[in-house]
Scaffold this motif. Structure first.
Motif, mmCIF file in Angstrom:
data_model
loop_
_atom_site.group_PDB
_atom_site.id
_atom_site.type_symbol
_atom_site.label_atom_id
_atom_site.label_comp_id
_atom_site.label_asym_id
_atom_site.label_seq_id
_atom_site.Cartn_x
_atom_site.Cartn_y
_atom_site.Cartn_z
ATOM 1 N N UNK A 206 69.650 48.678 60.562
ATOM 2 C CA UNK A 206 69.482 47.235 60.345
ATOM 3 C C UNK A 206 68.064 47.045 59.822
ATOM 4 N N UNK A 207 67.953 46.504 58.629
ATOM 5 C CA UNK A 207 66.630 46.420 58.009
ATOM 6 C C UNK A 207 65.739 45.396 58.699
ATOM 7 N N UNK A 208 64.508 45.788 58.931
ATOM 8 C CA UNK A 208 63.512 44.894 59.516
ATOM 9 C C UNK A 208 62.791 44.113 58.419
ATOM 10 N N UNK A 209 62.612 44.737 57.257
ATOM 11 C CA UNK A 209 61.799 44.085 56.223
ATOM 12 C C UNK A 209 62.034 44.586 54.809
ATOM 13 N N UNK A 210 63.027 45.429 54.582
ATOM 14 C CA UNK A 210 63.210 45.998 53.245
ATOM 15 C C UNK A 210 64.605 45.698 52.717
ATOM 16 N N UNK A 211 64.743 45.440 51.403
ATOM 17 C CA UNK A 211 66.072 45.282 50.830
ATOM 18 C C UNK A 211 66.867 46.598 50.907
ATOM 19 N N UNK A 212 68.179 46.485 50.962
ATOM 20 C CA UNK A 212 69.034 47.672 51.083
ATOM 21 C C UNK A 212 68.747 48.674 49.963
ATOM 22 N N UNK A 213 68.552 48.168 48.761
ATOM 23 C CA UNK A 213 68.362 49.073 47.621
ATOM 24 C C UNK A 213 67.124 49.964 47.837
ATOM 25 N N UNK A 214 66.028 49.348 48.282
ATOM 26 C CA UNK A 214 64.798 50.120 48.520
ATOM 27 C C UNK A 214 65.002 51.103 49.665
ATOM 28 N N UNK A 215 65.705 50.669 50.709
ATOM 29 C CA UNK A 215 65.957 51.561 51.852
ATOM 30 C C UNK A 215 66.769 52.773 51.422
ATOM 31 N N UNK A 216 67.821 52.529 50.638
ATOM 32 C CA UNK A 216 68.683 53.640 50.212
ATOM 33 C C UNK A 216 67.875 54.663 49.421
ATOM 34 N N UNK A 217 67.001 54.175 48.533
ATOM 35 C CA UNK A 217 66.183 55.100 47.731
ATOM 36 C C UNK A 217 65.208 55.871 48.608
#
Ligand SMILES: *Cc1c(COP(=O)(O)O)cnc(C)c1O
Length: 322
Positions: A206-217
């Motif tokens: 569950x992201x605290x502060x990052x968009x999914x796209x950035x997290x996946x990368x």
């Protein structure tokens, strides 16, 4: 696998407990909690597992000092300062924000552990000041070791790869692992551990502060790089990384109704403390996903408690928590 340098100071394995009253209240799936808020070092939290590998690497490189950076109430920096104290290393923390006249909570502990604090008012200056701090320490012969934001280097991520092995050995079934993700080291370690040690369930950050796209990368790159430390490269892609960014729109550390409800439910039904920034937000996401029926009633959801409770006592949140 056993050749990866590691110190042993975390209290492991952390317990897995059931949350039957929370499950009943939500009319949802079976909910378990993995207590990484109990890793032992200076009130514990997820950074302790990473630091077992990071401090070992610092020592192997002959470092006399660790330097790291984060927010004023960074849990990562508190645990880094404690680990530095424990192993006789100097520590400098570059913290973004304005230090209050009376330090509270994590910042107060940073000082107790003897860390030197450098504050940066504007986040845009953070990387430059971090670099200047580092270069200065090099000039002074400290051979400083840079602990990246959140301890999230490939080395740090190993802590959570091995955490999956630990969980599998606890022989508890889980269909989902749910946790708060930010700098990605926890997430990357869990994704790598899932593959290497064969965890059959899903790993949802569950992201605290990052968009999914950035997290996946970021998470797939970290997991891929960390796999090399096992001696066999695994190329992870964004498809290997499950993440949800529906609960972070307010921004990092901005306390809202979801966090408040989650903190109150965990406390009043189970006697468990969550924190206002990470686990409060991650649990708010889990609770909402349960209400939406994303997790089936016959499934088991493991909430990975990543710590952070000292922030409950930070001046910043005092007015809002109750
Ligand atoms: C740092 C932190 C996280 C996020 O972990 P990352 O590895 O940075 O993604 C989650 N919960 C708490 C309490 C933390 O301090």
């Amino acid at each position: 696998m056993n050749q990866i340098p590691r110190l042993r100071f975390a209290h492991l394995p952390t317990p897995v407990e059931a949350l039957p009253r929370l499950s009943a209240h939500l009319g949802g799936p079976k909910i378990l909690i993995k207590r990484d808020d109990q890793t032992g070092l200076a009130f514990g939290g997820n950074k302790t597992r990473k630091l077992e590998f990071l401090v070992a690497e610092a020592q192997a490189q002959g470092a006399k000092m660790m330097i790291s950076a984060g927010a004023i109430q960074s849990n990562h920096c508190r645990q880094t300062a404690a680990a530095a104290a424990k192993f006789g290393l100097e520590c400098i923390l570059v913290l973004t924000g304005v230090a209050p006249a009376q330090p509270s909570a994590n910042l107060l502990m940073d000082r107790l552990f003897g860390a030197k604090i450098v504050t940066v008012a504007d986040r845009a200056d953070r990387d430059r000041i971090l670099k200047e701090t580092f270069d200065q320490a090099v000039d002074q012969g400290k051979q400083p070791y840079l602990v990246p934001y959140g301890g999230s280097s490939p080395t740090g991520a190993l802590g959570y790869a091995f955490a999956v092995d630990e969980f599998i050995k606890q022989e508890v079934h889980a269909d989902w692992m749910v946790f708060g993700t930010s700098s990605g080291g926890t997430h990357a370690g869990l994704v790598l551990g899932q593959r290497v040690f064969g965890f059959q369930g899903k790993v949802l950050g569950i992201s605290i502060d990052e968009p999914v796209k950035a997290l996946k990368e970021n998470v797939s790159a970290l997991a891929s790089a960390a796999s090399d430390k096992f001696g066999k490269h695994i190329q992870f892609t964004g498809q290997d990384v499950l993440a949800n960014d529906d609960y972070c729109a307010a921004g990092y550390g901005v306390f809202g109704e979801g966090e408040r409800e989650a903190i109150h439910l965990f406390a009043s039904l189970e006697g468990i403390l969550l924190d206002p920034v990470y686990t409060g937000r991650a649990a708010a996401g889990m609770i909402d996903l349960i209400r939406r029926g994303v997790f089936q009633k016959d499934e088991t959801v493991l909430f990975w408690h990543t710590g952070g409770q000292p922030a409950l006592f930070a001046d910043k949140y005092q007015a809002d928590i109750l």
